[in-house]
Design a protein around this motif. Structure first.
Motif, mmCIF file in Angstrom:
data_model
loop_
_atom_site.group_PDB
_atom_site.id
_atom_site.type_symbol
_atom_site.label_atom_id
_atom_site.label_comp_id
_atom_site.label_asym_id
_atom_site.label_seq_id
_atom_site.Cartn_x
_atom_site.Cartn_y
_atom_site.Cartn_z
ATOM 1 N N SER A 45 -39.603 -69.528 -73.308
ATOM 2 C CA SER A 45 -40.553 -68.793 -72.286
ATOM 3 C C SER A 45 -40.261 -67.235 -72.027
ATOM 4 O O SER A 45 -39.176 -66.719 -72.341
ATOM 5 N N GLU A 46 -41.149 -66.720 -71.284
ATOM 6 C CA GLU A 46 -41.119 -65.296 -70.749
ATOM 7 C C GLU A 46 -39.734 -65.172 -69.913
ATOM 8 O O GLU A 46 -39.081 -64.013 -70.109
ATOM 9 N N ASN A 47 -39.446 -66.138 -68.920
ATOM 10 C CA ASN A 47 -38.103 -66.225 -68.087
ATOM 11 C C ASN A 47 -36.908 -66.279 -68.948
ATOM 12 O O ASN A 47 -35.968 -65.544 -68.775
ATOM 13 N N SER A 48 -36.872 -66.999 -70.168
ATOM 14 C CA SER A 48 -35.912 -67.150 -71.078
ATOM 15 C C SER A 48 -35.686 -65.576 -71.817
ATOM 16 O O SER A 48 -34.574 -65.106 -71.963
ATOM 17 N N ILE A 49 -36.710 -65.129 -72.255
ATOM 18 C CA ILE A 49 -36.767 -63.769 -72.884
ATOM 19 C C ILE A 49 -36.163 -62.628 -71.781
ATOM 20 O O ILE A 49 -35.222 -61.948 -72.364
ATOM 21 N N MET A 50 -36.558 -62.734 -70.616
ATOM 22 C CA MET A 50 -36.165 -61.815 -69.550
ATOM 23 C C MET A 50 -34.748 -62.123 -69.441
ATOM 24 O O MET A 50 -34.017 -60.836 -69.309
ATOM 25 N N LEU A 51 -34.111 -63.129 -69.311
ATOM 26 C CA LEU A 51 -32.775 -63.683 -69.010
ATOM 27 C C LEU A 51 -31.912 -62.956 -70.216
ATOM 28 O O LEU A 51 -30.856 -62.204 -70.098
ATOM 29 N N ILE A 52 -32.241 -63.033 -71.305
ATOM 30 C CA ILE A 52 -31.813 -62.743 -72.710
ATOM 31 C C ILE A 52 -31.537 -60.999 -72.741
ATOM 32 O O ILE A 52 -30.450 -60.471 -72.887
ATOM 33 N N GLU A 53 -32.599 -60.669 -72.386
ATOM 34 C CA GLU A 53 -32.801 -58.931 -72.126
ATOM 35 C C GLU A 53 -31.675 -58.688 -70.968
ATOM 36 O O GLU A 53 -31.020 -57.526 -71.166
ATOM 37 N N ARG A 54 -31.699 -59.417 -69.710
ATOM 38 C CA ARG A 54 -30.665 -58.973 -68.771
ATOM 39 C C ARG A 54 -29.324 -59.123 -69.043
ATOM 40 O O ARG A 54 -28.488 -58.471 -68.716
ATOM 41 N N LEU A 55 -28.877 -60.188 -70.134
ATOM 42 C CA LEU A 55 -27.575 -60.038 -70.483
ATOM 43 C C LEU A 55 -27.146 -59.494 -71.735
ATOM 44 O O LEU A 55 -25.947 -59.547 -72.245
ATOM 45 N N THR A 56 -28.146 -58.716 -72.373
ATOM 46 C CA THR A 56 -27.724 -57.803 -73.405
ATOM 47 C C THR A 56 -26.472 -57.238 -73.490
ATOM 48 O O THR A 56 -25.897 -57.357 -74.495
ATOM 49 N N ASP A 57 -25.915 -56.287 -72.281
ATOM 50 C CA ASP A 57 -24.510 -55.901 -72.499
ATOM 51 C C ASP A 57 -23.516 -56.769 -72.408
ATOM 52 O O ASP A 57 -22.263 -56.341 -72.351
ATOM 53 N N PHE A 58 -23.608 -57.966 -72.331
ATOM 54 C CA PHE A 58 -22.578 -58.953 -72.231
ATOM 55 C C PHE A 58 -22.699 -59.989 -73.240
ATOM 56 O O PHE A 58 -21.653 -60.779 -73.232
ATOM 57 N N ILE A 59 -23.284 -59.637 -74.489
ATOM 58 C CA ILE A 59 -23.021 -60.536 -75.410
ATOM 59 C C ILE A 59 -22.014 -60.531 -76.303
ATOM 60 O O ILE A 59 -21.446 -59.388 -76.553
ATOM 61 N N ILE A 60 -21.373 -61.780 -76.694
ATOM 62 C CA ILE A 60 -20.196 -61.771 -77.503
ATOM 63 C C ILE A 60 -20.544 -62.214 -78.870
ATOM 64 O O ILE A 60 -20.168 -61.432 -80.012
ATOM 65 N N ASP A 61 -21.595 -63.157 -78.960
ATOM 66 C CA ASP A 61 -21.810 -63.691 -80.449
ATOM 67 C C ASP A 61 -23.099 -64.389 -80.166
ATOM 68 O O ASP A 61 -23.638 -64.779 -79.196
ATOM 69 N N SER A 62 -23.753 -64.682 -81.442
ATOM 70 C CA SER A 62 -25.220 -65.196 -81.378
ATOM 71 C C SER A 62 -25.309 -65.467 -83.192
ATOM 72 O O SER A 62 -25.081 -64.668 -83.735
ATOM 73 N N TYR A 63 -25.695 -66.894 -82.979
ATOM 74 C CA TYR A 63 -25.917 -67.318 -84.515
ATOM 75 C C TYR A 63 -26.980 -68.449 -84.459
ATOM 76 O O TYR A 63 -27.171 -69.365 -83.630
ATOM 77 N N PRO A 64 -27.771 -68.612 -85.709
ATOM 78 C CA PRO A 64 -28.543 -69.921 -85.753
ATOM 79 C C PRO A 64 -27.770 -71.193 -86.231
ATOM 80 O O PRO A 64 -26.538 -70.789 -86.695
ATOM 81 N N THR A 65 -28.176 -72.365 -85.430
ATOM 82 C CA THR A 65 -27.385 -73.489 -85.882
ATOM 83 C C THR A 65 -28.207 -74.630 -85.695
ATOM 84 O O THR A 65 -29.200 -74.561 -84.870
#
Length: 153
Positions: A45-65
């Protein structure tokens, strides 16, 4: 020294409003990381995209699973992507802004938020994990003191 309980508490009712805020405050006392999942087969959703953008500075890891704490997709190509973030005062407040309910972290197609939020301690042991679209969560309690803090559930 407190005895270690290593006990799980199952949550089968949706925690909302003030109790949801209490739960996030409780989990932030012992957690340093949180995660959630985006599924390709469900969409984002658009809200999920905005949430991920707001949290960008705090990301530790990310991977497909295809597998995370509360779910596994079997006999399929990789369908999900898990994101891990630092849990601090800023990120906790963002989580409180975007949701007022534990099971809001379910099927993105239905709830407008990513799926299956989870919280981990400093050793990456799960403290709380959710399967929102199945309406359950698990809390891992490691002491009597922590157990009594959960009387509001």
């Amino acid at each position: 020294m407190e005895d270690r309980l290593n006990m799980q508490k199952n949550i089968k009712k949706n925690i909302k409003g003030n109790n949801y805020k209490k739960l996030l405050n409780w989990v932030s006392e012992s957690s340093t990381v949180f995660s959630f999942v985006i599924r390709k087969d469900v969409g984002i959703s658009e809200n999920s995209i905005m949430l991920i953008e707001r949290l960008t500075d705090f990301i530790i890891d990310s991977y497909p699973t295809n597998e995370w704490l509360s779910n596994e997709i079997v006999d399929s190509p990789i369908m999900g992507h898990i994101y891990f973030y630092e849990l601090n005062k800023t990120t906790k407040n963002i989580l409180l802004e975007v949701s007022n309910s534990l099971f809001d972290w379910g099927d993105d197609n239905l709830t407008d938020l990513p799926e299956d939020i989870a919280f981990y301690d400093e050793k990456r042991h799960p403290v709380l994990y959710v399967n929102g679209h199945e309406n359950y969560a698990i809390v891992n309690v490691s002491s009597v003191k922590e157990y009594f803090k959960l009387t509001f559930l």
